[in-house]
Scaffold this motif. Structure first.
Motif, mmCIF file in Angstrom:
data_model
loop_
_atom_site.group_PDB
_atom_site.id
_atom_site.type_symbol
_atom_site.label_atom_id
_atom_site.label_comp_id
_atom_site.label_asym_id
_atom_site.label_seq_id
_atom_site.Cartn_x
_atom_site.Cartn_y
_atom_site.Cartn_z
ATOM 1 N N PHE A 23 47.684 -19.542 -36.458
ATOM 2 C CA PHE A 23 47.366 -18.268 -37.103
ATOM 3 C C PHE A 23 47.219 -18.461 -38.596
ATOM 4 O O PHE A 23 48.203 -18.763 -39.272
ATOM 5 C CB PHE A 23 48.463 -17.235 -36.817
ATOM 6 C CG PHE A 23 48.467 -16.765 -35.401
ATOM 7 C CD1 PHE A 23 47.544 -15.834 -34.947
ATOM 8 C CD2 PHE A 23 49.403 -17.254 -34.495
ATOM 9 C CE1 PHE A 23 47.547 -15.403 -33.632
ATOM 10 C CE2 PHE A 23 49.415 -16.820 -33.181
ATOM 11 C CZ PHE A 23 48.486 -15.893 -32.738
ATOM 12 N N SER A 31 46.743 -16.121 -40.605
ATOM 13 C CA SER A 31 47.436 -15.003 -41.268
ATOM 14 C C SER A 31 48.894 -15.338 -41.566
ATOM 15 O O SER A 31 49.516 -14.735 -42.429
ATOM 16 C CB SER A 31 47.366 -13.753 -40.396
ATOM 17 O OG SER A 31 47.901 -14.032 -39.127
ATOM 18 N N VAL A 52 50.400 -23.232 -32.885
ATOM 19 C CA VAL A 52 51.188 -22.529 -31.857
ATOM 20 C C VAL A 52 50.877 -23.159 -30.495
ATOM 21 O O VAL A 52 51.760 -23.323 -29.652
ATOM 22 C CB VAL A 52 50.819 -21.026 -31.853
ATOM 23 C CG1 VAL A 52 51.530 -20.297 -30.731
ATOM 24 C CG2 VAL A 52 51.165 -20.394 -33.191
ATOM 25 N N ASN A 77 60.438 -20.299 -24.467
ATOM 26 C CA ASN A 77 61.295 -19.548 -25.385
ATOM 27 C C ASN A 77 60.503 -18.494 -26.138
ATOM 28 O O ASN A 77 59.273 -18.569 -26.220
ATOM 29 C CB ASN A 77 61.944 -20.508 -26.393
ATOM 30 C CG ASN A 77 62.938 -21.422 -25.708
ATOM 31 O OD1 ASN A 77 63.457 -21.106 -24.640
ATOM 32 N ND2 ASN A 77 63.189 -22.569 -26.327
ATOM 33 N N SER A 78 61.247 -17.542 -26.714
ATOM 34 C CA SER A 78 60.615 -16.539 -27.548
ATOM 35 C C SER A 78 59.884 -17.230 -28.700
ATOM 36 O O SER A 78 60.446 -18.122 -29.337
ATOM 37 C CB SER A 78 61.696 -15.604 -28.085
ATOM 38 O OG SER A 78 61.107 -14.639 -28.879
ATOM 39 N N GLY A 79 58.640 -16.842 -28.921
ATOM 40 C CA GLY A 79 57.865 -17.423 -30.019
ATOM 41 C C GLY A 79 57.162 -18.725 -29.644
ATOM 42 O O GLY A 79 56.513 -19.345 -30.485
ATOM 43 N N SER A 80 57.262 -19.141 -28.389
ATOM 44 C CA SER A 80 56.655 -20.431 -28.003
ATOM 45 C C SER A 80 55.136 -20.329 -27.824
ATOM 46 O O SER A 80 54.462 -21.344 -27.696
ATOM 47 C CB SER A 80 57.307 -20.968 -26.718
ATOM 48 O OG SER A 80 57.140 -20.041 -25.668
ATOM 49 N N GLY A 81 54.601 -19.099 -27.777
ATOM 50 C CA GLY A 81 53.149 -18.953 -27.716
ATOM 51 C C GLY A 81 52.617 -18.431 -26.385
ATOM 52 O O GLY A 81 51.402 -18.440 -26.150
ATOM 53 N N LYS A 82 53.505 -17.920 -25.528
ATOM 54 C CA LYS A 82 53.075 -17.465 -24.194
ATOM 55 C C LYS A 82 52.048 -16.330 -24.284
ATOM 56 O O LYS A 82 50.999 -16.387 -23.648
ATOM 57 C CB LYS A 82 54.299 -16.976 -23.381
ATOM 58 C CG LYS A 82 55.389 -17.993 -23.215
ATOM 59 C CD LYS A 82 56.565 -17.442 -22.440
ATOM 60 C CE LYS A 82 57.283 -16.289 -23.109
ATOM 61 N NZ LYS A 82 57.953 -16.625 -24.384
ATOM 62 N N SER A 83 52.389 -15.307 -25.078
ATOM 63 C CA SER A 83 51.475 -14.156 -25.162
ATOM 64 C C SER A 83 50.171 -14.568 -25.819
ATOM 65 O O SER A 83 49.090 -14.094 -25.435
ATOM 66 C CB SER A 83 52.109 -13.016 -25.969
ATOM 67 O OG SER A 83 53.237 -12.539 -25.287
ATOM 68 N N THR A 84 50.272 -15.472 -26.799
ATOM 69 C CA THR A 84 49.048 -15.942 -27.460
ATOM 70 C C THR A 84 48.141 -16.634 -26.447
ATOM 71 O O THR A 84 46.931 -16.380 -26.403
ATOM 72 C CB THR A 84 49.428 -16.918 -28.604
ATOM 73 O OG1 THR A 84 50.306 -16.243 -29.500
ATOM 74 C CG2 THR A 84 48.202 -17.409 -29.340
ATOM 75 N N HIS A 138 60.038 -14.085 -19.005
ATOM 76 C CA HIS A 138 61.243 -14.796 -19.461
ATOM 77 C C HIS A 138 62.133 -15.120 -18.279
ATOM 78 O O HIS A 138 63.067 -15.902 -18.390
ATOM 79 C CB HIS A 138 62.063 -13.888 -20.395
ATOM 80 C CG HIS A 138 61.579 -13.886 -21.796
ATOM 81 N ND1 HIS A 138 60.977 -12.803 -22.377
ATOM 82 C CD2 HIS A 138 61.606 -14.855 -22.736
ATOM 83 C CE1 HIS A 138 60.656 -13.111 -23.623
ATOM 84 N NE2 HIS A 138 61.021 -14.350 -23.861
HETATM 85 N N1 LIG Z 1 48.818 -12.216 -35.267
HETATM 86 C C1 LIG Z 1 49.674 -13.168 -35.619
HETATM 87 N N2 LIG Z 1 49.712 -13.645 -36.880
HETATM 88 C C2 LIG Z 1 50.565 -14.631 -37.242
HETATM 89 N N3 LIG Z 1 51.432 -15.218 -36.393
HETATM 90 C C3 LIG Z 1 51.452 -14.780 -35.131
HETATM 91 C C4 LIG Z 1 50.591 -13.745 -34.666
HETATM 92 N N4 LIG Z 1 50.846 -13.523 -33.336
HETATM 93 C C5 LIG Z 1 51.820 -14.381 -33.003
HETATM 94 N N5 LIG Z 1 52.193 -15.137 -34.068
HETATM 95 C C6 LIG Z 1 53.212 -16.213 -34.073
HETATM 96 O O1 LIG Z 1 52.842 -17.158 -33.072
HETATM 97 C C7 LIG Z 1 53.975 -17.613 -32.366
HETATM 98 C C8 LIG Z 1 53.799 -17.360 -30.866
HETATM 99 O O2 LIG Z 1 53.836 -15.956 -30.624
HETATM 100 P P1 LIG Z 1 53.751 -15.361 -29.151
HETATM 101 O O3 LIG Z 1 53.819 -13.873 -29.259
HETATM 102 O O4 LIG Z 1 52.587 -15.948 -28.466
HETATM 103 O O5 LIG Z 1 55.081 -15.945 -28.508
HETATM 104 P P2 LIG Z 1 55.788 -15.597 -27.108
HETATM 105 O O6 LIG Z 1 56.149 -16.888 -26.499
HETATM 106 O O7 LIG Z 1 54.925 -14.671 -26.317
HETATM 107 O O8 LIG Z 1 57.085 -14.838 -27.623
HETATM 108 P P3 LIG Z 1 58.001 -13.707 -26.914
HETATM 109 O O9 LIG Z 1 58.568 -14.342 -25.691
HETATM 110 O O10 LIG Z 1 59.046 -13.425 -27.974
HETATM 111 O O11 LIG Z 1 57.124 -12.528 -26.652
HETATM 112 C C9 LIG Z 1 55.175 -16.919 -32.991
HETATM 113 O O12 LIG Z 1 55.759 -17.779 -33.942
HETATM 114 C C10 LIG Z 1 54.575 -15.697 -33.659
HETATM 115 O O13 LIG Z 1 55.337 -15.313 -34.782
#
Ligand SMILES: Nc1ncnc2c1ncn2[C@@H]1O[C@H](COP(=O)(O)OP(=O)(O)OP(=O)(O)O)[C@@H](O)[C@H]1O
Length: 226
Positions: free
Chosen positions: A11, A13, A23, A42-49, A201
């Motif tokens: 990202f 941003s 990510v 884990n939280s923040g590992s990038g799953k939703s991305t 999760h």
């Molecule tokens: N639009 C964005 N701009 C900057 N960083 C982002 C953006 N979206 C996500 N991130 C960062 O990318 C990383 C992965 O985010 P993501 O939401 O994919 O994680 P996740 O595994 O789905 O987390 P969770 O289980 O907490 O939902 C995180 O460090 C998050 O802060």
């Protein structure tokens, strides 16, 4: 059916412009028609991305996504939106029903947008399986969380999409509701012969899928729970 080819993402941003701050790093994945896959990590590992990229909602910095032979990020915006409406269903943690529409209008919203005829028999079957027939003229605010998620599942599957993307579909439900909602989601996805890519999760929820992968240090690895 769904192919992720060497996806890398970061990202800008967040100030991450270097490959070292990716990510997602060089991720490839294939999901065939009718298969289900759970994505853990884990939280923040990038799953939703990764889910958003796979669903055509976030263009990856590198790599390609192919759905039923079409390269999503090479399509014009209009065609990509049409493809999402026709071939994809979404289920979110927050249900995301449209508050001003009744249950049945929420379920039919996507089919109406893409001007597709509704298969009334399939719709009736879905509502019966999900036990929401009696609720069809209610507004979302008049439903419990479990009922709202059952409506969201009907909405995701009503048009028999090629694939359903589900981001923490039971994240807002208690344990017993989670199991019943997940069992219904898996069952109806199978009936529609759709594929499912789900972020969760919960190892117990992931177990419902055919296979489980884990995101760790920007890479996909086999999950210990699989
Ligand atoms: N639009 C964005 N701009 C900057 N960083 C982002 C953006 N979206 C996500 N991130 C960062 O990318 C990383 C992965 O985010 P993501 O939401 O994919 O994680 P996740 O595994 O789905 O987390 P969770 O289980 O907490 O939902 C995180 O460090 C998050 O802060």
């Amino acid at each position: 059916m769904l192919e992720l080819e060497t996806i890398s993402h970061w990202f800008e941003s967040s100030g991450a412009t270097e490959p070292g701050q990716r990510v997602l790093n060089n991720i490839s994945l294939t999901l065939h028609q009718g298969e289900s896959l759970a994505l853990m990590g884990n939280s923040g590992s990038g799953k939703s991305t990764l889910l958003q990229i796979a669903a055509g909602l976030e263009r990856p910095q590198m790599g390609q996504v192919k759905l039923t032979g079409e390269l999503l990020y090479q399509l014009a915006d209009k065609r990509l939106s049409a493809l999402r409406r026709e071939k994809i269903g979404f289920v979110f943690q927050q249900f995301n029903l449209l508050p001003g529409l009744t249950v049945v209008d929420n379920i039919l919203f996507q089919s109406r947008l893409s001007k597709r005829a509704v298969d009334q028999q399939w719709l009736n079957h879905l509502m019966a399986e999900l036990s929401i027939e009696e609720l069809k003229h209610r507004l979302p605010e008049q439903l419990s969380g479990g009922q709202q998620q059952r409506v969201a599942i009907a909405r995701a599957i009503a048009h028999k999409p090629c694939i359903v993307f589900a981001d923490e579909p039971t994240g807002n439900l208690n344990d017993s509701l989670s199991h019943s909602v997940m069992a219904l989601l898996i069952h109806l996805v199978q009936e529609a012969n759709s594929s499912l890519l789900m972020v969760t999760h919960s190892a117990a929820m992931a177990d419902y899928a055919d296979s489980v992968l884990k995101l760790q240090q920007s890479q996909l690895i086999a999950a210990a729970t699989a």
